[in-house]
Design an enzyme around this catalytic site. Structure first.
Site, PDB file in Angstrom:
ATOM      1  N   ASP A 110      -4.222 -14.157  -0.623  1.00 23.29           N
ATOM      2  CA  ASP A 110      -5.546 -14.190  -0.001  1.00 23.29           C
ATOM      3  C   ASP A 110      -6.638 -13.624  -0.907  1.00 23.29           C
ATOM      4  O   ASP A 110      -7.750 -13.369  -0.452  1.00 23.29           O
ATOM      5  CB  ASP A 110      -5.510 -13.383   1.299  1.00 23.29           C
ATOM      6  CG  ASP A 110      -5.102 -11.928   1.059  1.00 23.29           C
ATOM      7  OD1 ASP A 110      -4.059 -11.710   0.411  1.00 23.29           O
ATOM      8  OD2 ASP A 110      -5.814 -11.018   1.510  1.00 23.29           O
ATOM      9  N   HIS A 111      -6.333 -13.456  -2.178  1.00 20.77           N
ATOM     10  CA  HIS A 111      -7.229 -12.746  -3.091  1.00 20.77           C
ATOM     11  C   HIS A 111      -8.460 -13.543  -3.518  1.00 20.77           C
ATOM     12  O   HIS A 111      -9.419 -12.981  -4.036  1.00 20.77           O
ATOM     13  CB  HIS A 111      -6.456 -12.339  -4.352  1.00 20.77           C
ATOM     14  CG  HIS A 111      -5.226 -11.545  -4.085  1.00 20.77           C
ATOM     15  ND1 HIS A 111      -4.126 -12.071  -3.446  1.00 20.77           N
ATOM     16  CD2 HIS A 111      -4.903 -10.259  -4.387  1.00 20.77           C
ATOM     17  CE1 HIS A 111      -3.186 -11.144  -3.353  1.00 20.77           C
ATOM     18  NE2 HIS A 111      -3.628 -10.048  -3.916  1.00 20.77           N
ATOM     19  N   TYR A 168      -5.782   1.055   3.962  1.00 19.88           N
ATOM     20  CA  TYR A 168      -5.831   1.887   2.754  1.00 19.88           C
ATOM     21  C   TYR A 168      -6.926   2.939   2.889  1.00 19.88           C
ATOM     22  O   TYR A 168      -7.886   2.745   3.635  1.00 19.88           O
ATOM     23  CB  TYR A 168      -6.135   1.045   1.512  1.00 19.88           C
ATOM     24  CG  TYR A 168      -5.206  -0.121   1.302  1.00 19.88           C
ATOM     25  CD1 TYR A 168      -4.008   0.046   0.627  1.00 19.88           C
ATOM     26  CD2 TYR A 168      -5.528  -1.388   1.785  1.00 19.88           C
ATOM     27  CE1 TYR A 168      -3.151  -1.037   0.431  1.00 19.88           C
ATOM     28  CE2 TYR A 168      -4.682  -2.463   1.606  1.00 19.88           C
ATOM     29  CZ  TYR A 168      -3.490  -2.278   0.924  1.00 19.88           C
ATOM     30  OH  TYR A 168      -2.647  -3.341   0.743  1.00 19.88           O
ATOM     31  N   GLY A 214       1.675  -4.124  -3.537  1.00 19.82           N
ATOM     32  CA  GLY A 214       1.973  -4.125  -4.961  1.00 19.82           C
ATOM     33  C   GLY A 214       0.836  -3.565  -5.793  1.00 19.82           C
ATOM     34  O   GLY A 214       1.049  -2.998  -6.860  1.00 19.82           O
ATOM     35  N   LYS A 224       0.814  -2.454   6.267  1.00 16.90           N
ATOM     36  CA  LYS A 224       0.926  -2.509   4.814  1.00 16.90           C
ATOM     37  C   LYS A 224       0.022  -1.431   4.239  1.00 16.90           C
ATOM     38  O   LYS A 224      -1.146  -1.308   4.633  1.00 16.90           O
ATOM     39  CB  LYS A 224       0.475  -3.880   4.306  1.00 16.90           C
ATOM     40  CG  LYS A 224       0.314  -3.972   2.784  1.00 16.90           C
ATOM     41  CD  LYS A 224      -0.316  -5.304   2.401  1.00 16.90           C
ATOM     42  CE  LYS A 224      -0.598  -5.378   0.899  1.00 16.90           C
ATOM     43  NZ  LYS A 224      -1.258  -6.654   0.521  1.00 16.90           N
ATOM     44  N   GLY A 239       1.493  -9.434  -3.825  1.00 14.50           N
ATOM     45  CA  GLY A 239       0.885 -10.698  -4.205  1.00 14.50           C
ATOM     46  C   GLY A 239       0.822 -10.933  -5.693  1.00 14.50           C
ATOM     47  O   GLY A 239       1.605 -11.705  -6.257  1.00 14.50           O
ATOM     48  N   ARG A 240      -0.128 -10.256  -6.366  1.00 15.45           N
ATOM     49  CA  ARG A 240      -0.351 -10.498  -7.794  1.00 15.45           C
ATOM     50  C   ARG A 240       0.898 -10.328  -8.645  1.00 15.45           C
ATOM     51  O   ARG A 240       1.103 -11.054  -9.615  1.00 15.45           O
ATOM     52  CB  ARG A 240      -1.461  -9.572  -8.313  1.00 15.45           C
ATOM     53  CG  ARG A 240      -2.851 -10.037  -7.981  1.00 15.45           C
ATOM     54  CD  ARG A 240      -3.875  -8.948  -8.174  1.00 15.45           C
ATOM     55  NE  ARG A 240      -3.736  -7.921  -7.146  1.00 15.45           N
ATOM     56  CZ  ARG A 240      -4.607  -6.933  -6.959  1.00 15.45           C
ATOM     57  NH1 ARG A 240      -5.661  -6.833  -7.752  1.00 15.45           N
ATOM     58  NH2 ARG A 240      -4.447  -6.050  -5.995  1.00 15.45           N
ATOM     59  N   ARG A 251      -9.784   4.010   1.010  1.00 10.13           N
ATOM     60  CA  ARG A 251     -10.601   3.547  -0.105  1.00 10.13           C
ATOM     61  C   ARG A 251     -12.066   3.878   0.138  1.00 10.13           C
ATOM     62  O   ARG A 251     -12.843   3.066   0.615  1.00 10.13           O
ATOM     63  CB  ARG A 251     -10.427   2.041  -0.315  1.00 10.13           C
ATOM     64  CG  ARG A 251      -9.058   1.673  -0.853  1.00 10.13           C
ATOM     65  CD  ARG A 251      -8.893   0.191  -1.061  1.00 10.13           C
ATOM     66  NE  ARG A 251      -7.590  -0.132  -1.618  1.00 10.13           N
ATOM     67  CZ  ARG A 251      -7.102  -1.366  -1.728  1.00 10.13           C
ATOM     68  NH1 ARG A 251      -7.829  -2.399  -1.306  1.00 10.13           N
ATOM     69  NH2 ARG A 251      -5.896  -1.575  -2.232  1.00 10.13           N
TER      70      ARG A 251
END
Length: 252
Positions: A22-23, A139, A194, A169, A221-222, A141
């Site tokens: 989804d990036h 997260y 990741g 996640k 993902g990446r 952030r």
């Protein structure tokens, strides 16, 4: 179909290997030019993929794949403030696209934290009404925050749990001992992200440690779709998560 039945499409044996792709809304990145090719390579190996609605709608193979489909509901771009996520579609649209689950991203400590928390809470109620599992990507952030700080990661998973998510996640804390404490802080499956592109050894080491600490899987993902061999990386992740393989057994 009940939420429990749909969850089995994502959590096959209580554990899961998810590949978010989804990036592209945040910014165009290498590896997403050929989404269909990647999907075909990893299908039958990973348990689910995360896609935005446009990709789910236009990539033909999505309708044929065996792995679960998670439609991502929130987004932001790198051009303004990437931590300020907003909802860009609905649970109902995801259902129409054949989703097995949906996901929402929340950044604690960001300038729009309160709006993101509101969205997570509302989406979780809609998911309950429709019987759709919710993956919350949470997260820490904000300015001056270390997203791997164990206390902050505990807060992230607790927020997801308390606001009704079915899976959370979050960031790996960097050690088995500290992440074991994180997992104990929420009565829902915890999967690790990741993050930025790492060496194959480093990402597999983190996954093996997280699983030994009690994590229920990964959402990476990446480090899969940008890998030299995405299929081999997917297989290595599956072996660790579902077969309890050691790091030595899966080095690729």
């Amino acid at each position: 179909m009940s939420k429990k039945r749909r969850l089995k499409r994502v959590l096959r044996d209580g554990r899961t290997v998810i590949v978010p792709m989804d990036h592209g809304v945040s910014k165009p990145i290498a590896g997403l030019e050929e989404v269909e090719r990647i999907l075909k390579e990893i299908d039958g190996i990973v348990d689910a993929v995360v896609l935005h609605k446009g990709v789910a709608k236009r990539v033909d193979y999505v309708n044929e794949m065996d792995m679960g489909l998670i439609v991502h509901l929130s987004a932001s771009t790198c051009l303004v403030e990437p931590n300020e996520k907003v909802l860009v579609t609905s649970v109902e649209k995801a259902i129409k696209l054949g989703a097995d689950a949906v996901s929402v991203h929340v950044n604690l400590g960001s300038k729009t934290e309160k709006e993101q928390l509101r969205d997570l809470g509302i989406v979780s109620e809609i998911c309950d009404d429709w019987g759709i599992p919710l993956l919350a990507m949470v997260y820490a952030r904000g300015e001056g925050l270390n997203e791997r700080d164990p206390e902050l990661v505990k807060h992230c998973v607790r927020v997801a749990y308390e606001l009704g998510a079915d899976i959370v996640k979050t960031a790996y804390t960097g050690s088995v001992e500290s992440f074991a404490e994180v997992v104990e802080f929420a009565e829902i499956p915890v999967v690790i992200a990741g993050g930025s592109k790492k060496s194959e050894f480093e990402i597999l080491r983190e996954v093996a440690e997280a699983i030994s600490a009690g994590a229920s899987g990964v959402a990476i993902g990446r480090n899969v779709f940008q890998a030299e061999n995405p299929k081999a990386m997917a297989k290595a992740l599956r072996m660790i998560v579902h077969e309890n393989a050691s790091l030595k057994e899966v080095i690729i």
